[in-house]
Each structure stands twice: as structure tokens, then as C-alpha cells.
Design a protein around this motif. Structure first.
Motif, PDB file in Angstrom:
ATOM      1  N   MET B   1     -42.131  49.067  59.462  1.00 36.08           N
ATOM      2  CA  MET B   1     -41.438  47.891  59.996  1.00 36.08           C
ATOM      3  C   MET B   1     -40.378  48.314  60.986  1.00 36.08           C
ATOM      4  O   MET B   1     -40.315  47.846  62.104  1.00 36.08           O
ATOM      5  N   ARG B   2     -39.603  49.305  60.593  1.00 34.93           N
ATOM      6  CA  ARG B   2     -38.485  49.700  61.422  1.00 34.93           C
ATOM      7  C   ARG B   2     -38.957  50.232  62.777  1.00 34.93           C
ATOM      8  O   ARG B   2     -38.454  49.833  63.822  1.00 34.93           O
ATOM      9  N   ALA B   3     -39.965  51.085  62.728  1.00 34.11           N
ATOM     10  CA  ALA B   3     -40.492  51.660  63.965  1.00 34.11           C
ATOM     11  C   ALA B   3     -40.954  50.549  64.889  1.00 34.11           C
ATOM     12  O   ALA B   3     -40.755  50.607  66.090  1.00 34.11           O
ATOM     13  N   ARG B   4     -41.545  49.530  64.291  1.00 34.03           N
ATOM     14  CA  ARG B   4     -42.071  48.447  65.106  1.00 34.03           C
ATOM     15  C   ARG B   4     -40.935  47.698  65.816  1.00 34.03           C
ATOM     16  O   ARG B   4     -41.030  47.377  66.982  1.00 34.03           O
ATOM     17  N   VAL B   5     -39.865  47.414  65.066  1.00 33.44           N
ATOM     18  CA  VAL B   5     -38.755  46.685  65.663  1.00 33.44           C
ATOM     19  C   VAL B   5     -38.159  47.477  66.835  1.00 33.44           C
ATOM     20  O   VAL B   5     -37.836  46.938  67.869  1.00 33.44           O
ATOM     21  N   GLU B   6     -38.100  48.806  66.653  1.00 30.84           N
ATOM     22  CA  GLU B   6     -37.539  49.617  67.727  1.00 30.84           C
ATOM     23  C   GLU B   6     -38.410  49.596  68.963  1.00 30.84           C
ATOM     24  O   GLU B   6     -37.934  49.715  70.072  1.00 30.84           O
ATOM     25  N   ALA B   7     -39.715  49.422  68.764  1.00 35.94           N
ATOM     26  CA  ALA B   7     -40.625  49.417  69.901  1.00 35.94           C
ATOM     27  C   ALA B   7     -40.806  48.003  70.465  1.00 35.94           C
ATOM     28  O   ALA B   7     -41.568  47.810  71.388  1.00 35.94           O
ATOM     29  N   ALA B   8     -40.124  47.026  69.872  1.00 34.00           N
ATOM     30  CA  ALA B   8     -40.329  45.648  70.291  1.00 34.00           C
ATOM     31  C   ALA B   8     -40.016  45.472  71.767  1.00 34.00           C
ATOM     32  O   ALA B   8     -39.001  45.952  72.249  1.00 34.00           O
ATOM     33  N   PRO B   9     -40.922  44.791  72.484  1.00 29.54           N
ATOM     34  CA  PRO B   9     -40.639  44.545  73.905  1.00 29.54           C
ATOM     35  C   PRO B   9     -39.577  43.458  74.043  1.00 29.54           C
ATOM     36  O   PRO B   9     -39.260  42.762  73.074  1.00 29.54           O
ATOM     37  N   LYS B  10     -39.028  43.354  75.249  1.00 28.85           N
ATOM     38  CA  LYS B  10     -38.089  42.281  75.551  1.00 28.85           C
ATOM     39  C   LYS B  10     -38.539  41.657  76.847  1.00 28.85           C
ATOM     40  O   LYS B  10     -38.993  42.374  77.733  1.00 28.85           O
ATOM     41  N   PHE B  11     -38.412  40.369  76.948  1.00 30.40           N
ATOM     42  CA  PHE B  11     -38.664  39.752  78.250  1.00 30.40           C
ATOM     43  C   PHE B  11     -37.328  39.665  78.973  1.00 30.40           C
ATOM     44  O   PHE B  11     -36.406  38.992  78.536  1.00 30.40           O
ATOM     45  N   LEU B  12     -37.206  40.403  80.073  1.00 26.77           N
ATOM     46  CA  LEU B  12     -35.962  40.302  80.851  1.00 26.77           C
ATOM     47  C   LEU B  12     -36.257  40.662  82.300  1.00 26.77           C
ATOM     48  O   LEU B  12     -35.614  41.506  82.902  1.00 26.77           O
ATOM     49  N   ASN B  13     -37.286  40.016  82.855  1.00 24.56           N
ATOM     50  CA  ASN B  13     -37.605  40.232  84.263  1.00 24.56           C
ATOM     51  C   ASN B  13     -36.842  39.199  85.090  1.00 24.56           C
ATOM     52  O   ASN B  13     -37.165  38.014  85.095  1.00 24.56           O
ATOM     53  N   LEU B  14     -35.812  39.688  85.774  1.00 27.22           N
ATOM     54  CA  LEU B  14     -34.905  38.755  86.455  1.00 27.22           C
ATOM     55  C   LEU B  14     -35.627  37.944  87.536  1.00 27.22           C
ATOM     56  O   LEU B  14     -35.186  36.852  87.883  1.00 27.22           O
ATOM     57  N   LEU B  15     -36.736  38.489  88.052  1.00 26.03           N
ATOM     58  CA  LEU B  15     -37.456  37.757  89.102  1.00 26.03           C
ATOM     59  C   LEU B  15     -38.222  36.574  88.520  1.00 26.03           C
ATOM     60  O   LEU B  15     -38.644  35.681  89.237  1.00 26.03           O
ATOM     61  N   GLN B  16     -38.429  36.589  87.209  1.00 25.62           N
ATOM     62  CA  GLN B  16     -39.183  35.506  86.585  1.00 25.62           C
ATOM     63  C   GLN B  16     -38.268  34.504  85.890  1.00 25.62           C
ATOM     64  O   GLN B  16     -38.732  33.615  85.187  1.00 25.62           O
ATOM     65  N   ILE B  17     -36.967  34.669  86.095  1.00 21.74           N
ATOM     66  CA  ILE B  17     -36.017  33.740  85.496  1.00 21.74           C
ATOM     67  C   ILE B  17     -35.454  32.862  86.604  1.00 21.74           C
ATOM     68  O   ILE B  17     -35.139  33.347  87.685  1.00 21.74           O
ATOM     69  N   ARG B  18     -35.401  31.559  86.341  1.00 16.88           N
ATOM     70  CA  ARG B  18     -34.894  30.650  87.375  1.00 16.88           C
ATOM     71  C   ARG B  18     -33.388  30.505  87.194  1.00 16.88           C
ATOM     72  O   ARG B  18     -32.926  29.888  86.238  1.00 16.88           O
ATOM     73  N   PHE B  19     -32.644  31.076  88.121  1.00 15.46           N
ATOM     74  CA  PHE B  19     -31.196  31.092  87.959  1.00 15.46           C
ATOM     75  C   PHE B  19     -30.553  29.824  88.491  1.00 15.46           C
ATOM     76  O   PHE B  19     -30.862  29.370  89.584  1.00 15.46           O
ATOM     77  N   PRO B  20     -29.626  29.256  87.718  1.00 17.41           N
ATOM     78  CA  PRO B  20     -28.851  28.130  88.219  1.00 17.41           C
ATOM     79  C   PRO B  20     -27.969  28.596  89.383  1.00 17.41           C
ATOM     80  O   PRO B  20     -27.702  29.785  89.524  1.00 17.41           O
ATOM     81  N   ILE B  21     -27.510  27.648  90.178  1.00 12.12           N
ATOM     82  CA  ILE B  21     -26.802  27.987  91.406  1.00 12.12           C
ATOM     83  C   ILE B  21     -25.514  28.783  91.128  1.00 12.12           C
ATOM     84  O   ILE B  21     -25.139  29.670  91.893  1.00 12.12           O
ATOM     85  N   GLY B  22     -24.855  28.479  90.015  1.00  9.23           N
ATOM     86  CA  GLY B  22     -23.631  29.205  89.680  1.00  9.23           C
ATOM     87  C   GLY B  22     -23.891  30.694  89.493  1.00  9.23           C
ATOM     88  O   GLY B  22     -23.107  31.545  89.910  1.00  9.23           O
ATOM     89  N   ALA B  23     -25.042  31.003  88.881  1.00  7.62           N
ATOM     90  CA  ALA B  23     -25.385  32.407  88.670  1.00  7.62           C
ATOM     91  C   ALA B  23     -25.659  33.090  90.003  1.00  7.62           C
ATOM     92  O   ALA B  23     -25.317  34.257  90.200  1.00  7.62           O
ATOM     93  N   ILE B  24     -26.263  32.346  90.931  1.00 12.22           N
ATOM     94  CA  ILE B  24     -26.562  32.933  92.239  1.00 12.22           C
ATOM     95  C   ILE B  24     -25.264  33.220  92.996  1.00 12.22           C
ATOM     96  O   ILE B  24     -25.103  34.292  93.594  1.00 12.22           O
ATOM     97  N   ALA B  25     -24.307  32.273  92.925  1.00  8.64           N
ATOM     98  CA  ALA B  25     -23.011  32.514  93.568  1.00  8.64           C
ATOM     99  C   ALA B  25     -22.351  33.742  92.950  1.00  8.64           C
ATOM    100  O   ALA B  25     -21.736  34.562  93.642  1.00  8.64           O
ATOM    101  N   SER B  26     -22.517  33.882  91.655  1.00  6.11           N
ATOM    102  CA  SER B  26     -21.879  34.988  90.949  1.00  6.11           C
ATOM    103  C   SER B  26     -22.537  36.336  91.294  1.00  6.11           C
ATOM    104  O   SER B  26     -21.848  37.336  91.506  1.00  6.11           O
ATOM    105  N   ILE B  27     -23.867  36.345  91.368  1.00  7.23           N
ATOM    106  CA  ILE B  27     -24.557  37.580  91.759  1.00  7.23           C
ATOM    107  C   ILE B  27     -24.149  37.949  93.189  1.00  7.23           C
ATOM    108  O   ILE B  27     -23.876  39.109  93.495  1.00  7.23           O
ATOM    109  N   GLY B  28     -24.064  36.931  94.059  1.00 10.75           N
ATOM    110  CA  GLY B  28     -23.623  37.168  95.441  1.00 10.75           C
ATOM    111  C   GLY B  28     -22.231  37.769  95.491  1.00 10.75           C
ATOM    112  O   GLY B  28     -21.940  38.631  96.325  1.00 10.75           O
TER     113      GLY B  28
END
Ligand code: SF4
Ligand code: SF4
Ligand code: FES
Lengths: 231, 128
Positions: B1-28
């Protein structure tokens, strides 16, 4: 309708993949969750959490076309196709759309989400004036769905140290409660560069909260309370 | 179980996330800040040189009048303007001014659009 869904089975897959589906919704299918339930009758290997199907339990939070939301509160009408569904960003994926929320709840527990009051309880109950009760509006409604924390860039980069918008909203819920006597201790716990001050007021949290709450506002009020405390 | 949790993938592809305008101003705000820090030594050097003699001033002037350099300078003008405007926006929001969602959205748009306009004007002037 067309859907594209993130699939990952830890027993058979080394990597997640996207799977395309075609689905004919039926008359009663109004929300995205209805479509997912119908999909499950076609492909029972598809995994997601759900319970109340009306925005109360907070279990079907996911990333819908790039934005976090609850499937049960997202109308099918107006959804851009293919509807792209992915698990909550930044959380470890257990399977398909199901994520591991252990850390999220650990942060929640760290703010002591319960009333603290060591004075002798009165005969019947601790009373509040209507004005005092009013202060809890916009805070107590949180269903801990994690849409906010999982959409917060500060939480992505420091998931272990930053409490995140959901936990901070709850922290403020107890700070505002007139019956709670631990305000000073609560504030002292939050006064930390990571726990509270990783928040950069990007407001992604408030943008996506399906209950219309404003964690960024609660965070602002905590910061103000800290300033008052120290002056 | 433990090994599996450590290998768990994460979804965090910033290009596939739709950012609200405030986040875009902040990244800028972040990106423009980095640009400014990186360009500051060069700009300081250029200022120092240009004050040296008229000949060096002329050399520098010719250098920046080439079209692609005008684009580069416009980028720096954008960085300075965006950083300033987004910075003021953040400071005001920190003291609770304009921190409601709709106001924050409006001010994010305003900062982004204003900085883009200023940069375009700068580019147009240099190219003219
Ligand atoms: S604040 Fe809103 S988005 Fe965040 S956990 Fe609570 S209900 Fe969900
Ligand atoms: S306002 Fe703070 S808590 Fe909310 S998304 Fe932004 S950084 Fe995160
Ligand atoms: S199923 Fe309970 S919140 Fe969506």
C-alpha cells in the motif's frame, strides 16, 4: 455528448491516460454527475466519489474543463465538449477521479475545527445574539470539497506547510465564533510564514468555491486580526 | 500500500488548467519581476555608458533603434508597467481595498490591458 476522462488504475497502469467516451444523455440527466452515473453503467471500471448528488457532501469535486467544481452542481447544458474531466490538481491520485485527501484533512484538523471553551457550560446552551450568529454566515457552509485548496497555486507548491484556503476558512469560522475562547491561541498558531502567509491573494479559491464562499476574504480577516493583536 | 501511495501520480499540468484572470495577473507579476531583475544590470550599464560621451550615446541609440531591439525594449516597458500596476493592485487588496471577487477581476483585467497598451505605444514609438 463527448467526454474525455483521466484514467489511472494503480494495479494495472504505470501512467495515467485519457479515455474518450460517447454518451447519449437521457431526459432526466441534468447535471454532469448524472452523465457520469450513466457512464458507469457502460464502463463500470470508471471510478469517482459521490454521495448526496446535491452539493452537500463535497465528495464529487473534480477538475471540469480546466476548472475545479462539483459534478453534481455542474449543469450539462453549456458544457464545452468534449468535457474534459481530471482529478483535483495537485492531489495524489488513488484511481481515476479519486484523489487522496489525507493531507487536506490533516491541515483541517490542525486548526482545531471545534469549539474551545473551558468555562463551565450554562444549564442549557451557550447563547449568541443574532449579530454574533450573523458573523458565521459565509463560513459555516463549507462542505470541505477541496475545490479551493486544489486550485490554489500556493497550495500546489507547499502542500505540506500551507494550510490552504479551506483550512483557513474554517480557522476563521472558529476565530469569529463568539462562544469560542481560544482566539489568541488560534491566531498564534496561524501567525507563520507558511501556514497563513503563503497566501498571495490570487483568489483562485474564491473563483471556484461551489458554495459561493470566499476563503480569500476569510484569510484577509485573519491577517487583519493578527495586525490588531500585535498593535 | 505504502509503495503505491508514493508512486501515485498527480495531475498538475498548468497548461491544462483554466486560470482565472486574477491568477494570470499574478503570474504576470512574477514574470515581469524576474524580467526586471535580470534586465536591471544591463540597463544600468547602458545608462552609465550613454552618459560617458556623445559618441557612446549615439552608438547606444543606433543599437536600440533596430526593430527587434525595440520589441525587446517594449517587453521591458511591459514588465515595468505590469509589475507596477499589479503590485499596486496587490498592495491595495492586502489592506482590503477591492478584494471582492468582482472588483478583483476588474482590476486584474485593468492591469493586464493597461500594461499591454503602454507596451504597444512604446513599441510603436520606437519603430516609428
Ligand atoms: S471553501 Fe468552498 S471550495 Fe473550499 S472546501 Fe469549502 S466549500 Fe469547498
Ligand atoms: S487567495 Fe490565497 S488561498 Fe486563495 S487561491 Fe490565492 S493564494 Fe490560495
Ligand atoms: S455528490 Fe455530494 S457534493 Fe456532489
Amino acid at each position: 455528448m463527448r467526454l474525455s476522462i483521466y484514467r489511472f488504475n494503480p494495479e494495472t497502469d504505470l501512467k495515467p491516460r485519457m479515455q474518450d467516451y460517447e454518451l447519449a444523455p437521457e431526459a432526466g440527466d441534468k447535471k454532469l454527475l448524472d452523465a457520469l452515473m450513466r457512464l458507469k453503467t457502460i464502463d463500470d471500471s470508471l471510478s469517482f466519489r459521490r454521495s448526496c448528488r446535491e452539493g452537500v457532501c463535497g465528495s464529487d469535486a473534480m477538475n471540469i474543463n480546466g476548472r475545479n467544481g462539483l459534478a453534481c452542481l455542474t449543469p450539462l447544458v453549456g458544457l464545452k465538449e468534449p468535457v474534459v474531466l481530471r482529478p483535483l490538481p495537485g492531489f495524489p491520485v488513488i484511481r481515476d477521479l479519486i484523489v487522496d485527501m489525507t493531507q487536506f484533512f490533516a491541515h483541517y484538523h490542525s486548526i482545531k475545527p471545534y469549539l474551545i471553551n473551558d468555562t463551565v457550560p450554562p444549564e442549557r446552551e451557550r447563547l449568541q445574539s443574532p449579530a454574533e450568529r450573523e458573523k458565521l454566515n459565509g463560513l459555516y457552509e463549507c462542505i470541505l470539497c477541496a475545490c479551493c485548496s486544489s486550485f490554489c497555486p500556493s497550495f500546489w507548491w507547499n502542500p505540506d506547510k500551507f494550510i490552504g484556503p479551506a483550512g483557513l476558512l474554517q480557522a476563521y469560522r472558529f476565530i469569529s465564533d463568539s462562544r469560542d475562547t481560544a482566539t489568541a491561541e488560534r491566531l498564534a498558531y496561524l501567525d507563520d510564514v507558511y501556514r497563513l502567509f503563503r497566501c498571495r491573494t490570487i483568489m483562485n479559491c474564491t473563483e471556484v468555491c461551489p458554495k459561493g464562499l470566499s476563503p480569500s476574504h476569510a484569510i484577509e480577516r485573519i491577517r487583519q486580526a493578527l495586525v490588531r493583536e500585535s498593535s | 500500500m505504502r509503495a503505491r501511495v508514493e508512486a501515485a501520480p498527480k495531475f498538475l499540468n498548468l497548461l491544462q488548467i483554466r486560470f482565472p484572470i486574477g491568477a494570470i495577473a499574478s503570474i504576470g507579476h512574477r514574470i515581469s519581476g524576474v524580467l526586471l531583475v535580470l534586465s536591471l544590470p544591463l540597463l544600468a550599464l547602458a545608462l552609465d555608458r550613454s552618459l560617458h560621451s556623445e559618441a557612446e550615446f549615439a552608438v547606444l541609440r543606433d543599437l536600440v533603434s533596430a526593430p527587434w531591439r525595440a520589441v525587446l525594449l517594449a517587453l521591458l516597458v511591459w514588465a515595468a508597467t505590469h509589475h507596477l500596476l499589479a503590485g499596486i493592485r496587490h498592495l491595495l487588496m492586502d489592506v482590503g481595498i477591492g478584494s471582492g471577487l468582482s472588483q478583483a477581476r476588474t482590476s486584474a483585467w485593468a492591469a493586464i490591458v493597461a500594461a499591454a497598451i503602454v507596451a504597444l505605444i512604446a513599441a510603436a514609438r520606437w519603430l516609428a
